[in-house]
Design a protein around this motif. Structure first.
Motif, PDB file in Angstrom:
ATOM      1  N   THR A 121       0.827  -1.203   0.000  1.00 50.14           N
ATOM      2  CA  THR A 121       0.000   0.000   0.000  1.00 50.14           C
ATOM      3  C   THR A 121       0.864   1.258   0.000  1.00 50.14           C
ATOM      4  OG1 THR A 121      -0.074   0.145   2.419  1.00 50.14           O
ATOM      5  CG2 THR A 121      -1.765  -1.208   1.348  1.00 50.14           C
ATOM      6  N   GLY A 122       2.074   1.122   0.523  1.00 49.84           N
ATOM      7  CA  GLY A 122       2.966   2.268   0.637  1.00 49.84           C
ATOM      8  C   GLY A 122       2.962   2.921   2.008  1.00 49.84           C
ATOM      9  N   LYS A 123       1.970   2.598   2.818  1.00 49.85           N
ATOM     10  CA  LYS A 123       1.862   3.229   4.124  1.00 49.85           C
ATOM     11  C   LYS A 123       3.088   2.942   4.991  1.00 49.85           C
ATOM     12  CE  LYS A 123      -1.229   3.670   8.121  1.00 49.85           C
ATOM     13  NZ  LYS A 123      -2.523   3.249   8.724  1.00 49.85           N
ATOM     14  N   TYR A 124       3.632   1.750   4.859  1.00 47.43           N
ATOM     15  CA  TYR A 124       4.764   1.351   5.701  1.00 47.43           C
ATOM     16  C   TYR A 124       6.081   1.280   4.915  1.00 47.43           C
ATOM     17  CZ  TYR A 124       0.864   0.260   8.702  1.00 47.43           C
ATOM     18  OH  TYR A 124      -0.295   0.364   9.442  1.00 47.43           O
ATOM     19  N   ALA A 125       6.083   1.911   3.742  1.00 51.99           N
ATOM     20  CA  ALA A 125       7.285   1.904   2.911  1.00 51.99           C
ATOM     21  C   ALA A 125       8.192   3.076   3.299  1.00 51.99           C
ATOM     22  CB  ALA A 125       6.894   1.984   1.434  1.00 51.99           C
ATOM     23  N   SER A 126       8.782   2.984   4.477  1.00 49.13           N
ATOM     24  CA  SER A 126       9.701   4.025   4.929  1.00 49.13           C
ATOM     25  C   SER A 126      10.981   3.991   4.110  1.00 49.13           C
ATOM     26  CB  SER A 126      10.042   3.818   6.405  1.00 49.13           C
ATOM     27  OG  SER A 126      10.789   2.618   6.578  1.00 49.13           O
ATOM     28  N   LYS A 127      11.747   5.051   4.164  1.00 49.01           N
ATOM     29  CA  LYS A 127      13.010   5.084   3.423  1.00 49.01           C
ATOM     30  C   LYS A 127      13.939   3.969   3.880  1.00 49.01           C
ATOM     31  CE  LYS A 127      12.947  10.041   2.382  1.00 49.01           C
ATOM     32  NZ  LYS A 127      13.639  11.352   2.555  1.00 49.01           N
ATOM     33  N   GLN A 128      13.942   3.700   5.187  1.00 45.26           N
ATOM     34  CA  GLN A 128      14.817   2.647   5.715  1.00 45.26           C
ATOM     35  C   GLN A 128      14.419   1.275   5.171  1.00 45.26           C
ATOM     36  OE1 GLN A 128      17.622   2.972   7.463  1.00 45.26           O
ATOM     37  NE2 GLN A 128      17.875   0.742   7.292  1.00 45.26           N
ATOM     38  N   VAL A 129      13.116   0.994   5.176  1.00 40.40           N
ATOM     39  CA  VAL A 129      12.641  -0.286   4.658  1.00 40.40           C
ATOM     40  C   VAL A 129      12.945  -0.407   3.171  1.00 40.40           C
ATOM     41  CG1 VAL A 129      10.555  -1.621   4.123  1.00 40.40           C
ATOM     42  CG2 VAL A 129      10.860  -0.665   6.404  1.00 40.40           C
ATOM     43  N   LEU A 130      12.728   0.668   2.426  1.00 37.35           N
ATOM     44  CA  LEU A 130      12.999   0.640   0.984  1.00 37.35           C
ATOM     45  C   LEU A 130      14.480   0.402   0.704  1.00 37.35           C
ATOM     46  CD1 LEU A 130      10.680   3.600  -0.078  1.00 37.35           C
ATOM     47  CD2 LEU A 130      10.326   1.175  -0.614  1.00 37.35           C
TER      48      LEU A 130
END
Length: 373
Positions: A121-130
């Motif tokens: 969804t992108g809601k939890y796609a933080s820069k760190q996770v990406l």
């Protein structure tokens, strides 16, 4: 990216302008493992197709198989000769450690060319996770976001991920206007693609769609009326806008006829037993089943010698109060039936059975055979 100039038809009977996303090419060949990371998701889409056994439940499925070990995931991937995997859910980024674990597992075992794409969804796609996804070798990320999460798409592009979106085509003016706005945004930030999926009706979302006035398209078992027409309108609209964005439309029927059927055909070749044969055009396994009284005495070795077949072409099992013989349809099975009758066997039943090559081996067709002597 080439300038978009025409709508083209893919080898899998989907439609696109620009280039076909690499992950889609694998899917259309049936060569992608579908790894369901988790059923957890807080987006609450009214059209969500997840069943109760998966929705809001933190379980992992490799294709249709619920798995609990890494080995099960690897074996399922090998059973379909997978060239890649699609990580889906739920939202896999709600459980980032688990997602990264499976990404590393598959890349380490199959190699860096094993193509993995992920839905979120992108809601939890933080820069760190990406950044972690990029570091672990994720090949492609696909967003299905609310407007407030669009920024995550830019973050994915900034870390160097091949980045796109995947959205259902809901045939309502307000939704289509928002989708056009989204497509313009994707073009402006130089995202790589958007996949447009025909909206589908299935048991889990049937009531929600019916309450909103949606109904089945004519001559379809799953497509929503008006969704395909709206998708082609979006393709043509994209051409007039000069968008710097690849646009791909996938009809609902493709999932069954191309993705699933071809994946099952690949699996059939790998899991077929000696007493079965593969019906390639149907992606099924077939065998002859002969049912006898459970106390009937039989010797497998002597039977195989009599029929001049190899032992793996015949299987004996005790099941449900009967002795069952499974034999390859391409073997002299009629000669076996004749011998059993001569030896005093009371045949309870002879059937031609067709099975799905899934792990459950679901029986899809059974034809009783009348044998004359």
């Amino acid at each position: 990216m080439n300038k978009l100039s025409e709508v083209k038809k893919s080898f899998g009977n989907t439609f696109y302008i620009g280039s076909l996303p690499l992950g889609c090419r694998f899917c259309l060949r049936g060569s992608k493992l579908v790894l369901f990371i988790t059923g957890l998701c807080d987006k609450n889409c009214f059209y969500c197709p997840l069943s109760d056994s998966r929705k809001n439940v933190d379980k992992v499925f490799a294709d249709e198989l619920e798995v609990s070990t890494d080995l099960e995931v690897i074996l399922e991937a090998k059973s379909i000769s997978a060239k890649g995997a699609g990580f889906t859910g739920g939202d896999p980024l709600l459980t980032p450690k688990k997602t990264l674990h499976y990404l590393k597992l598959l890349k380490d075992f199959f190699g860096k060319d094993f193509h993995v794409h992920l839905y979120t969804t992108g809601k939890y796609a933080s820069k760190q996770v990406l950044l972690e996804l990029k570091r672990h070798g994720l090949d492609e990320i696909r967003f299905h976001p609310e407007v407030e999460w669009w920024k995550a798409i830019e973050n994915a592009l900034n870390v160097g991920l091949t980045t796109g979106a995947e959205m259902p085509v809901i045939p309502r003016e307000e939704y289509l206007n928002l989708l056009k706005r989204f497509m313009k945004y994707l073009s402006s930030i130089k995202a790589h693609f958007i996949n447009l999926n025909e909206l589908e009706i299935c048991p889990p979302n049937y009531l929600a769609l019916k309450q909103r006035g949606f109904k089945l398209a004519k001559n379809s078992l799953s497509a929503v009326e008006g969704s395909e027409e709206a998708a082609f309108q979006l393709l043509n609209w994209a051409l007039t806008q000069g968008l710097e964005l690849d646009v791909h439309y996938c009809p609902s029927i493709v999932k069954d006829r191309a993705q699933v059927k071809r994946r099952l055909a690949r699996r059939a070749k790998n899991v077929v037993k000696g007493y079965q044969r593969v019906i390639g055009y149907q992606a099924l396994l077939e065998c002859i089943e002969i049912r006898l009284p459970k106390d009937f005495k039989i010797n497998k070795t002597s039977l195989c010698m009599h029929l001049n077949i190899k032992p793996h072409m015949l299987k004996l099992v005790q099941e449900k109060g009967s002795l069952i013989i499974y034999i390859n349809p391409q073997s002299p099975w009629r000669a076996l039936v004749e011998k059993l009758k001569r030896d005093g066997g009371e045949l309870i039943e002879v059937r031609r059975v067709k099975l799905l090559p899934s792990y459950k081996k679901t029986e899809v067709l059974s034809v009783p055979l009348s044998i004359k002597f």
